[in-house]
Each structure stands twice: as C-alpha cells, then as structure tokens.
Design a protein around this motif. Structure first.
Motif, PDB file in Angstrom:
ATOM      1  N   MET A   1     126.102  66.890 -16.787  1.00  0.00           N
ATOM      2  CA  MET A   1     124.721  67.337 -16.523  1.00  0.00           C
ATOM      3  C   MET A   1     124.721  68.424 -15.440  1.00  0.00           C
ATOM      4  SD  MET A   1     122.716  65.743 -18.553  1.00  0.00           S
ATOM      5  CE  MET A   1     121.117  65.989 -17.765  1.00  0.00           C
ATOM      6  N   ALA A   2     123.746  69.334 -15.542  1.00  0.00           N
ATOM      7  CA  ALA A   2     123.639  70.391 -14.554  1.00  0.00           C
ATOM      8  C   ALA A   2     123.151  69.840 -13.229  1.00  0.00           C
ATOM      9  CB  ALA A   2     122.663  71.464 -15.051  1.00  0.00           C
ATOM     10  N   SER A   3     123.556  70.501 -12.152  1.00  0.00           N
ATOM     11  CA  SER A   3     123.092  70.090 -10.838  1.00  0.00           C
ATOM     12  C   SER A   3     121.620  70.443 -10.688  1.00  0.00           C
ATOM     13  CB  SER A   3     123.907  70.797  -9.756  1.00  0.00           C
ATOM     14  OG  SER A   3     123.792  72.197  -9.888  1.00  0.00           O
ATOM     15  N   SER A   4     120.919  69.714  -9.834  1.00  0.00           N
ATOM     16  CA  SER A   4     119.500  69.969  -9.621  1.00  0.00           C
ATOM     17  C   SER A   4     119.322  71.266  -8.835  1.00  0.00           C
ATOM     18  CB  SER A   4     118.865  68.807  -8.867  1.00  0.00           C
ATOM     19  OG  SER A   4     119.494  68.632  -7.605  1.00  0.00           O
ATOM     20  N   ILE A   5     118.175  71.898  -9.028  1.00  0.00           N
ATOM     21  CA  ILE A   5     117.875  73.142  -8.336  1.00  0.00           C
ATOM     22  C   ILE A   5     117.200  72.803  -7.015  1.00  0.00           C
ATOM     23  CG2 ILE A   5     116.582  75.303  -8.453  1.00  0.00           C
ATOM     24  CD1 ILE A   5     116.775  75.100 -11.501  1.00  0.00           C
ATOM     25  N   PRO A   6     117.712  73.282  -5.875  1.00  0.00           N
ATOM     26  CA  PRO A   6     117.110  72.945  -4.580  1.00  0.00           C
ATOM     27  C   PRO A   6     115.646  73.349  -4.501  1.00  0.00           C
ATOM     28  CG  PRO A   6     119.247  74.025  -4.295  1.00  0.00           C
ATOM     29  CD  PRO A   6     118.893  74.143  -5.745  1.00  0.00           C
ATOM     30  N   ALA A   7     114.856  72.581  -3.790  1.00  0.00           N
ATOM     31  CA  ALA A   7     113.419  72.843  -3.677  1.00  0.00           C
ATOM     32  C   ALA A   7     113.145  74.174  -2.983  1.00  0.00           C
ATOM     33  CB  ALA A   7     112.743  71.703  -2.916  1.00  0.00           C
ATOM     34  N   ASN A   8     114.068  74.617  -2.123  1.00  0.00           N
ATOM     35  CA  ASN A   8     113.870  75.879  -1.394  1.00  0.00           C
ATOM     36  C   ASN A   8     114.485  77.076  -2.112  1.00  0.00           C
ATOM     37  OD1 ASN A   8     116.543  75.258  -1.035  1.00  0.00           O
ATOM     38  ND2 ASN A   8     116.564  75.567   1.192  1.00  0.00           N
ATOM     39  N   PHE A   9     114.849  76.913  -3.364  1.00  0.00           N
ATOM     40  CA  PHE A   9     115.438  77.988  -4.163  1.00  0.00           C
ATOM     41  C   PHE A   9     114.441  79.141  -4.305  1.00  0.00           C
ATOM     42  CE2 PHE A   9     116.264  79.674  -8.562  1.00  0.00           C
ATOM     43  CZ  PHE A   9     117.468  80.304  -8.273  1.00  0.00           C
ATOM     44  N   THR A  10     114.840  80.354  -3.912  1.00  0.00           N
ATOM     45  CA  THR A  10     113.940  81.510  -3.976  1.00  0.00           C
ATOM     46  C   THR A  10     114.656  82.667  -4.679  1.00  0.00           C
ATOM     47  OG1 THR A  10     114.663  82.150  -1.756  1.00  0.00           O
ATOM     48  CG2 THR A  10     112.593  80.913  -1.933  1.00  0.00           C
ATOM     49  N   PRO A  11     114.552  82.750  -5.992  1.00  0.00           N
ATOM     50  CA  PRO A  11     115.223  83.807  -6.735  1.00  0.00           C
ATOM     51  C   PRO A  11     114.630  85.181  -6.460  1.00  0.00           C
ATOM     52  CG  PRO A  11     113.747  82.593  -8.167  1.00  0.00           C
ATOM     53  CD  PRO A  11     113.774  81.856  -6.867  1.00  0.00           C
ATOM     54  N   ASP A  12     115.486  86.191  -6.477  1.00  0.00           N
ATOM     55  CA  ASP A  12     115.025  87.569  -6.317  1.00  0.00           C
ATOM     56  C   ASP A  12     114.751  88.228  -7.667  1.00  0.00           C
ATOM     57  OD1 ASP A  12     115.196  87.658  -3.482  1.00  0.00           O
ATOM     58  OD2 ASP A  12     117.371  87.884  -3.639  1.00  0.00           O
ATOM     59  N   ASN A  13     115.547  87.871  -8.677  1.00  0.00           N
ATOM     60  CA  ASN A  13     115.434  88.499  -9.983  1.00  0.00           C
ATOM     61  C   ASN A  13     115.372  87.438 -11.078  1.00  0.00           C
ATOM     62  OD1 ASN A  13     115.742  91.307  -9.064  1.00  0.00           O
ATOM     63  ND2 ASN A  13     117.823  90.668  -8.533  1.00  0.00           N
ATOM     64  N   ILE A  14     114.337  87.511 -11.907  1.00  0.00           N
ATOM     65  CA  ILE A  14     114.113  86.522 -12.955  1.00  0.00           C
ATOM     66  C   ILE A  14     113.966  87.248 -14.295  1.00  0.00           C
ATOM     67  CG2 ILE A  14     112.577  84.694 -13.813  1.00  0.00           C
ATOM     68  CD1 ILE A  14     111.618  84.331 -10.905  1.00  0.00           C
ATOM     69  N   LEU A  15     114.602  86.718 -15.323  1.00  0.00           N
ATOM     70  CA  LEU A  15     114.456  87.254 -16.669  1.00  0.00           C
ATOM     71  C   LEU A  15     113.858  86.189 -17.576  1.00  0.00           C
ATOM     72  CD1 LEU A  15     114.947  89.450 -18.848  1.00  0.00           C
ATOM     73  CD2 LEU A  15     117.196  88.403 -19.234  1.00  0.00           C
ATOM     74  N   LEU A  16     112.821  86.577 -18.310  1.00  0.00           N
ATOM     75  CA  LEU A  16     112.189  85.712 -19.308  1.00  0.00           C
ATOM     76  C   LEU A  16     112.508  86.278 -20.689  1.00  0.00           C
ATOM     77  CD1 LEU A  16     110.111  83.285 -19.479  1.00  0.00           C
ATOM     78  CD2 LEU A  16     108.363  85.051 -19.763  1.00  0.00           C
ATOM     79  N   ILE A  17     112.970  85.422 -21.607  1.00  0.00           N
ATOM     80  CA  ILE A  17     113.325  85.867 -22.954  1.00  0.00           C
ATOM     81  C   ILE A  17     112.415  85.193 -23.979  1.00  0.00           C
ATOM     82  CG2 ILE A  17     115.124  85.968 -24.724  1.00  0.00           C
ATOM     83  CD1 ILE A  17     117.217  85.855 -22.525  1.00  0.00           C
ATOM     84  N   LYS A  18     111.800  86.007 -24.836  1.00  0.00           N
ATOM     85  CA  LYS A  18     111.019  85.495 -25.967  1.00  0.00           C
ATOM     86  C   LYS A  18     111.097  86.531 -27.080  1.00  0.00           C
ATOM     87  CE  LYS A  18     108.084  82.452 -27.800  1.00  0.00           C
ATOM     88  NZ  LYS A  18     108.329  80.997 -27.889  1.00  0.00           N
ATOM     89  N   LEU A  19     111.594  86.138 -28.228  1.00  0.00           N
ATOM     90  CA  LEU A  19     111.767  87.043 -29.356  1.00  0.00           C
ATOM     91  C   LEU A  19     110.936  86.540 -30.527  1.00  0.00           C
ATOM     92  CD1 LEU A  19     115.652  87.503 -29.055  1.00  0.00           C
ATOM     93  CD2 LEU A  19     113.856  89.024 -28.182  1.00  0.00           C
ATOM     94  N   ARG A  20     109.636  86.867 -30.480  1.00  0.00           N
ATOM     95  CA  ARG A  20     108.735  86.414 -31.541  1.00  0.00           C
ATOM     96  C   ARG A  20     107.678  87.491 -31.808  1.00  0.00           C
ATOM     97  NH1 ARG A  20     109.777  82.869 -35.166  1.00  0.00           N
ATOM     98  NH2 ARG A  20     107.655  82.058 -35.244  1.00  0.00           N
ATOM     99  N   HIS A  21     106.509  87.062 -32.264  1.00  0.00           N
ATOM    100  CA  HIS A  21     105.461  87.988 -32.672  1.00  0.00           C
ATOM    101  C   HIS A  21     104.533  88.336 -31.505  1.00  0.00           C
ATOM    102  CE1 HIS A  21     106.946  87.139 -36.641  1.00  0.00           C
ATOM    103  NE2 HIS A  21     106.601  85.871 -36.566  1.00  0.00           N
ATOM    104  N   HIS A  22     103.533  89.194 -31.793  1.00  0.00           N
ATOM    105  CA  HIS A  22     102.638  89.682 -30.742  1.00  0.00           C
ATOM    106  C   HIS A  22     101.911  88.554 -30.015  1.00  0.00           C
ATOM    107  CE1 HIS A  22     103.217  93.296 -33.238  1.00  0.00           C
ATOM    108  NE2 HIS A  22     102.960  93.977 -32.135  1.00  0.00           N
ATOM    109  N   GLY A  23     101.313  87.635 -30.780  1.00  0.00           N
ATOM    110  CA  GLY A  23     100.586  86.538 -30.148  1.00  0.00           C
ATOM    111  C   GLY A  23     101.486  85.666 -29.300  1.00  0.00           C
ATOM    112  N   ASP A  24     102.705  85.440 -29.778  1.00  0.00           N
ATOM    113  CA  ASP A  24     103.663  84.637 -29.019  1.00  0.00           C
ATOM    114  C   ASP A  24     103.949  85.269 -27.661  1.00  0.00           C
ATOM    115  OD1 ASP A  24     105.068  82.650 -31.253  1.00  0.00           O
ATOM    116  OD2 ASP A  24     104.437  84.557 -32.095  1.00  0.00           O
ATOM    117  N   MET A  25     104.061  86.607 -27.650  1.00  0.00           N
ATOM    118  CA  MET A  25     104.371  87.278 -26.393  1.00  0.00           C
ATOM    119  C   MET A  25     103.214  87.139 -25.402  1.00  0.00           C
ATOM    120  SD  MET A  25     107.358  87.985 -27.007  1.00  0.00           S
ATOM    121  CE  MET A  25     107.526  88.368 -25.262  1.00  0.00           C
TER     122      MET A  25
END
Length: 358
Positions: A1-25
């Motif tokens: 199992m993956a380790s838990s993400i610390p509560a103070n985790f502050t990412p600088d760069n985030i990528l969201l992936i969705k490959l579907r239709h217009h409404g889905d986006m």
C-alpha cells in the motif's frame, strides 16, 4: 500500500488528466476549484483532448493546458509517435508534485507514471485491477460508490488522498474578455435586446432530443417582442437541419438563430447573459449550470444521476416520469428514435415560467 500523504503537504505543481468530451471537461472544474482553495500558491495544469480545450482555456486558475490532438494519428505512425514523445517530455519537464488521473485509459496511466510525480492518484477501476495500473498510481481511490454519485462527485472523490473533502464544490465556465462584446454585436444585428432566452434543442445524438414540433410550440408560448428566443446548435449539418425544421414550425416572429455561428466561449458568453437556458443533455446545458443561468434541462434515457445539471439554479424534466425508458447502457447511439417525445409541452412551459419568476 502507498504511504499516507502528510497533512502539511503543499505541492507547487499539480497536473489534472481527463481525456473525454466537452461536458466531461467542464465537470472537472470543481476539482480545479477545490485544489485552488486548498493550495492557493500551486500551479495547476490540465491534460486534455485538443477539441475540448475551449472549455478550460480561459480559466484563470489553470497555468497551462497540455493537449492530445486526436488528429495526430492521421499524420502517420512516425509523426504520431513524435508528438506523443514530445508530450511526455513536456509533462516530465514540468516536475509535477501531484498528478491526478481522472481517466481510465492506459494512455493516461502511462503519462501519469512517466511524469515522475511522487504523488500519483488514480481510480481503482475493476477493469484495471493489475500490477501495471497499480505501478502507475501511488494512491488509488475506490470506485465502489461511483454508480450512486454525480460525475462531479466522482471526480472530487479523487482528492480524498490529499485530505480534501469538497463534494459540494461548484463548477466554473469562463470565456474571453472580447467574447461578449462580439456576441452582443451579433445579437444587435438580429434585433435582440438585453432580455432573451437561449434554447439549444440539439445534440450530436438524436436520442437525446425532443420533438421539433414541441420545441417550436414552447418557443411560440415563451417568445415576446421584448424577450426573444435565441436558438443555438453546433455547426453540424444534422443539428443545423433540426434548427431549420424547428423554425419552420414556429408561428412567432420573435425567434432568431445563431446556430453554428458561435465558438464555445462565445456560446458561454451568450448563455451567461440569457435570462433562461432550455436544453437537452449536452455540454451547453452543463455550461448554463456552471454559469448559474436559470437552466431547464430535458432528459431521456441517459444516466440522470451522473449527468444532471450541477448547481442550484436549475430544473430537470425527465421523460421517465411520463413513460418507460430503455436502460441507458442498452441505447444504440446511432438510433433516430427520440425518447423524450413523452414530455408534454405544457410541463416545459410551466417549468420555464417558474424559472423566469412569471
């Protein structure tokens, strides 16, 4: 199992992936809004199909859009591979701290893995229950409840590993600064005043559409000299033919068509300035809900729980309340049958007037 993400985790760069239709986006925007609220300093990027880019291109919370153009395959195998490799390198070079893969394709999983992000979130789909899917994602979110959830709620559930619980987050639709002035100029040329109703009766799938004669009857009941009806549709020959047929059945002179004349962002500007939107299960319906324009949505045998308008200023009329409908997964999407035909004109007119506070 993956380790838990610390509560103070502050990412600088985030990528969201969705490959579907217009409404889905458009229905990914609650995720973007929730991420922006939690991580106000972060850069948020999105990977999507080229043709759906207008749904997000004006969103101020997105730094950049990575695109996959489905036309790449028309250029031959070598050029397509070159495009894919260049995309992978751009994603890798962006040094993402988090990648959130909302898609179920292997392509999205490979991009997620290749990103090198230390936190890679995906859904634990049953059809992807294998070692490679698990390798691609450091954290996987159960889909066991997805059948009961709206698409927005499904998407938002992917944020659970980050400790973000935001199931009521709103959707957002943005357009460019010059979209409304240009659209307003088009309306002025058609003698449309500040008060107008937008009706989009078309869909690329005919089974989602209501009868042309009934649409015309509603137009005749709602149109006035000081509140015209504006018809919209995609620049598709079948949709344009449907608009022509509806106009042929209208008795009122207070209806105009801008079908096929607006970009998606100009359509958003039009809907944003309308006093009411009436439409079927389609991307413009989701745009109206996201823009908080009063929205009356007509639904047939699609999954209402998943695709109803997301927001508070809307009303749904479902054909299933007037007669039996086939199971959504059994529909032949090429059928010419219109399953909304049982919806009465009077009920649509009454619901529209309630939204108009008449």
């Amino acid at each position: 199992m993956a380790s838990s993400i610390p509560a103070n985790f502050t990412p600088d760069n985030i990528l969201l992936i969705k490959l579907r239709h217009h409404g889905d986006m458009l229905l990914t925007t609650p995720v973007i809004n929730a991420l922006r609220q939690r991580y106000p300093q972060a850069n948020i990027d999105v990977l999507l199909y080229q043709e759906t880019r207008p749904m997000l291109q004006a969103n101020p919370d997105i730094r950049q859009l990575h695109v996959i153009d489905r036309k790449w395959k028309q250029e031959g195998a070598r050029k397509k591979l070159a495009h894919e490799w260049a995309l992978l390198k751009r994603v890798r070079a962006s040094r993402y701290d988090v990648v959130i893969n909302l898609a179920d394709q292997w392509r999205s999983a490979i991009i997620t893995l290749f990103s090198g992000a230390p936190v890679r979130i995906g859904f634990d789909y049953k059809k992807r229950d294998n070692a490679f899917w698990r390798l691609c994602h450091t954290h996987r979110v159960s889909t066991a409840e997805h059948g009961k959830l709206h698409t927005v709620e499904q998407n938002l559930s992917a944020l659970a590993p980050l400790g973000i619980l935001a199931r009521d987050t709103v959707a957002s639709m943005h357009y460019e600064a010059d979209d409304w002035p240009q659209t307003a100029a088009l309306l002025a040329g058609l003698d449309v005043s500040d008060s107008f109703i937008v009706i989009q009766p078309t869909s690329r799938w005919i089974f989602k559409c209501w009868d042309d004669e009934k649409v015309a009857a509603v137009i005749d009941r709602l149109a006035r000299a000081d509140r015209k009806i504006v018809l919209t549709a995609a620049p598709d020959k079948n949709e344009l033919a449907m608009i022509d047929n509806i106009l042929a059945h209208c008795k009122t002179p207070h209806v105009v068509s801008v079908a096929g004349k607006l970009s998606l962002t100009k359509l958003a500007a039009l809907i944003d300035h309308a006093v009411l939107f009436i439409g079927v299960d389609s991307a413009p319906m989701h745009m109206a809900a996201a823009l908080d324009t009063p929205c009356l949505a007509l639904f047939g045998p699609t999954k209402l729980q998943h695709w109803r308008p997301w927001g508070f200023n809307n009303r749904v009329i479902w054909a299933g309340d007037y007669g039996p409908l086939p199971a959504p997964d059994s529909i032949d999407t090429k059928t010419q049958q219109r399953y909304l035909t049982t919806i009465p004109v009077e009920d649509v007119v009454v619901a529209a007037r309630k939204l108009l506070n008449e």
